[in-house]
Design a protein around this motif. Sequence first.
Motif, mmCIF file in Angstrom:
data_model
loop_
_atom_site.group_PDB
_atom_site.id
_atom_site.type_symbol
_atom_site.label_atom_id
_atom_site.label_comp_id
_atom_site.label_asym_id
_atom_site.label_seq_id
_atom_site.Cartn_x
_atom_site.Cartn_y
_atom_site.Cartn_z
ATOM 1 N N PRO A 186 0.815 -1.222 0.000
ATOM 2 C CA PRO A 186 0.000 0.000 0.000
ATOM 3 C C PRO A 186 0.852 1.279 0.000
ATOM 4 N N VAL A 187 0.282 2.326 -0.602
ATOM 5 C CA VAL A 187 0.916 3.637 -0.638
ATOM 6 C C VAL A 187 0.115 4.592 0.240
ATOM 7 N N MET A 188 0.812 5.337 1.087
ATOM 8 C CA MET A 188 0.123 6.362 1.868
ATOM 9 C C MET A 188 0.809 7.709 1.656
ATOM 10 N N ALA A 189 0.041 8.758 1.829
ATOM 11 C CA ALA A 189 0.588 10.106 1.724
ATOM 12 C C ALA A 189 0.206 10.882 2.969
ATOM 13 N N VAL A 190 1.125 11.698 3.439
ATOM 14 C CA VAL A 190 0.859 12.648 4.515
ATOM 15 C C VAL A 190 0.924 14.038 3.892
ATOM 16 N N VAL A 191 -0.171 14.765 3.954
ATOM 17 C CA VAL A 191 -0.206 16.119 3.413
ATOM 18 C C VAL A 191 -0.677 17.063 4.511
ATOM 19 N N GLY A 192 0.179 18.008 4.856
ATOM 20 C CA GLY A 192 -0.163 18.983 5.873
ATOM 21 C C GLY A 192 0.061 20.386 5.354
ATOM 22 N N LYS A 199 -3.311 23.482 -2.188
ATOM 23 C CA LYS A 199 -2.938 22.102 -2.495
ATOM 24 C C LYS A 199 -4.091 21.313 -3.112
ATOM 25 N N LEU A 200 -4.975 22.020 -3.803
ATOM 26 C CA LEU A 200 -6.117 21.357 -4.432
ATOM 27 C C LEU A 200 -5.682 20.331 -5.474
ATOM 28 N N ASP A 201 -4.770 20.746 -6.379
ATOM 29 C CA ASP A 201 -4.315 19.828 -7.425
ATOM 30 C C ASP A 201 -3.605 18.629 -6.823
ATOM 31 N N LEU A 202 -2.838 18.885 -5.769
ATOM 32 C CA LEU A 202 -2.107 17.818 -5.100
ATOM 33 C C LEU A 202 -3.072 16.796 -4.506
ATOM 34 N N LEU A 203 -4.041 17.267 -3.743
ATOM 35 C CA LEU A 203 -5.008 16.354 -3.113
ATOM 36 C C LEU A 203 -5.820 15.605 -4.154
ATOM 37 N N GLY A 204 -6.229 16.324 -5.203
ATOM 38 C CA GLY A 204 -7.015 15.692 -6.260
ATOM 39 C C GLY A 204 -6.274 14.573 -6.957
ATOM 40 N N ASN A 205 -4.965 14.752 -7.146
ATOM 41 C CA ASN A 205 -4.158 13.714 -7.794
ATOM 42 C C ASN A 205 -3.882 12.552 -6.851
ATOM 43 N N LEU A 206 -3.567 12.877 -5.600
ATOM 44 C CA LEU A 206 -3.173 11.828 -4.662
ATOM 45 C C LEU A 206 -4.307 10.862 -4.334
ATOM 46 N N VAL A 207 -5.540 11.360 -4.193
ATOM 47 C CA VAL A 207 -6.624 10.450 -3.805
ATOM 48 C C VAL A 207 -6.862 9.368 -4.857
ATOM 49 N N GLU A 208 -6.396 9.608 -6.080
ATOM 50 C CA GLU A 208 -6.556 8.591 -7.125
ATOM 51 C C GLU A 208 -5.335 7.679 -7.241
ATOM 52 N N LYS A 209 -4.270 7.989 -6.473
ATOM 53 C CA LYS A 209 -3.035 7.219 -6.615
ATOM 54 C C LYS A 209 -2.579 6.518 -5.345
ATOM 55 N N VAL A 210 -3.092 6.964 -4.188
ATOM 56 C CA VAL A 210 -2.642 6.353 -2.939
ATOM 57 C C VAL A 210 -3.790 5.608 -2.268
ATOM 58 N N ASP A 211 -3.422 4.736 -1.356
ATOM 59 C CA ASP A 211 -4.419 3.933 -0.650
ATOM 60 C C ASP A 211 -4.905 4.604 0.629
ATOM 61 N N ALA A 244 -13.659 20.594 0.006
ATOM 62 C CA ALA A 244 -13.182 19.521 0.879
ATOM 63 C C ALA A 244 -14.107 18.310 0.805
ATOM 64 N N ARG A 245 -15.413 18.555 0.783
ATOM 65 C CA ARG A 245 -16.371 17.441 0.682
ATOM 66 C C ARG A 245 -16.234 16.734 -0.664
ATOM 67 N N ASP A 246 -15.981 17.492 -1.732
ATOM 68 C CA ASP A 246 -15.779 16.897 -3.057
ATOM 69 C C ASP A 246 -14.554 15.983 -3.060
ATOM 70 N N ILE A 247 -13.492 16.430 -2.396
ATOM 71 C CA ILE A 247 -12.265 15.621 -2.329
ATOM 72 C C ILE A 247 -12.537 14.331 -1.559
ATOM 73 N N MET A 248 -13.324 14.413 -0.485
ATOM 74 C CA MET A 248 -13.656 13.205 0.279
ATOM 75 C C MET A 248 -14.494 12.241 -0.545
ATOM 76 N N LEU A 249 -15.428 12.762 -1.334
ATOM 77 C CA LEU A 249 -16.234 11.914 -2.219
ATOM 78 C C LEU A 249 -15.367 11.249 -3.282
ATOM 79 N N LYS A 250 -14.450 12.032 -3.843
ATOM 80 C CA LYS A 250 -13.544 11.507 -4.867
ATOM 81 C C LYS A 250 -12.659 10.401 -4.290
ATOM 82 N N ALA A 251 -12.207 10.607 -3.057
ATOM 83 C CA ALA A 251 -11.387 9.594 -2.384
ATOM 84 C C ALA A 251 -12.178 8.318 -2.166
ATOM 85 N N GLY A 252 -13.417 8.468 -1.729
ATOM 86 C CA GLY A 252 -14.263 7.299 -1.507
ATOM 87 C C GLY A 252 -14.468 6.502 -2.774
ATOM 88 N N ALA A 253 -14.677 7.205 -3.879
ATOM 89 C CA ALA A 253 -14.892 6.535 -5.163
ATOM 90 C C ALA A 253 -13.640 5.814 -5.634
#
Length: 396
Positions: A186-192, A199-211, A244-253
């Motif tokens: 598994p891949v994890m990311a820590v973003v603070g 960091k919108l682009d960063l979060l949007g990309n990471l949720v599709e690439k990390v576990d 933020a809610r959109d990013i959480m939905l995208k992560a869930g998907a």
Amino acid sequence: MSWKTLDDMDLAGKRVLVRVDINVPVDKGVVTDATRIERIKPTITDILDKGGKPMLIAHFGRPKGKVVPDMSLRVTVPALEQALGRKVRLIETLEGAENLTEEARAADVQLLENIRFHPGEEGNDPELAQRLAALGDVYCNDAFSAAHRAHASTTALAHLLPACAGRLMQAELQALEAALGNPARPVMAVVGGAKVSTKLDLLGNLVEKVDCLVIGGGMANTFLAAMGLDVGKSLCEHDMAATARDIMLKAGAAGCEILLPADVVVAREFAEGAAHEVTGAHACPADAMILDAGPQAVARIIAAIDAAKTLIWNGPLGAFEIVPFDTATNATAKHAAERSRDGALISVAGGGDTVAALNKAGAAEDFTYISTAGGAFLEWMEGKDLPGVAALKGEG
């Protein structure tokens, strides 16, 4: 790899144009931190050992296409000579480089004056690139930190000569490929950090690439608020709640688990040693600020690190600059460092605050790779093509 390294090049008797980043801090005419200079040493030494003649191309500051004496690279020459153990000759003009004196030719390493003194550099001017190309036989890019800029010395020039990555660029690209390109899972990311908006682009990309994605710092407050929790007087972008809610939905998907702090450290003032307490994330007092993740949150992050094989880290988990709000960052960073040292984890980190936080925690040395590339590191994590890297591949 679709780009070449110094191992693929015949350098004997060749003039090698080496794009480097030696944009170092200076105080009263003296380099105060030579880290960037030290990091190019393997490339320069390798070129010399292979019989090549290096001419360094670099920028210093932001002269915006004009000659600014205070931004001359002359100030770096003593530090370069000390690091390389070689004679370094500053070539003050492009015309001087085109008509080298015998003294300049005799120097082990030549250093072209600040390339950003030329207006064509930041405009990726083909004419400037042609003049530069005429100075060398081989092009070597060792400045990943400038690879997100489509400039003449990072992009256009790479198309005009046989091109390769230097050792620092090679290490950076291999580390990032291991972290995001074809990672061990598994891949994890820590973003603070402070703001979701940066960091919108960063979060949007990471949720599709990390576990698993850990969100910390002021960013976590925005997500907690988006979930309907009261964050008191905490740093928070309330206008980013829908995002933020959109990013959480995208992560869930995408099947990415988002870890937000279940408990937090709060205080009434932002000061060293301020009175503080631990509360549930749902119970932040109205007159308090969230300044760090709590012990339950730290335990969850450590468990995630134990389960992961690859870790990408960008940004602290709290106000790491002051005690005691550095606790979560220090504890999790040290654990990641231990796992990396034991060979159980590939850990890649980058970003100014990140490097400072990991150094403060005493963890940086054991991370697999620490990037000092700043903007280029972030754009890579955001999934963007970097012009300087694309040019090495013959693209763009």
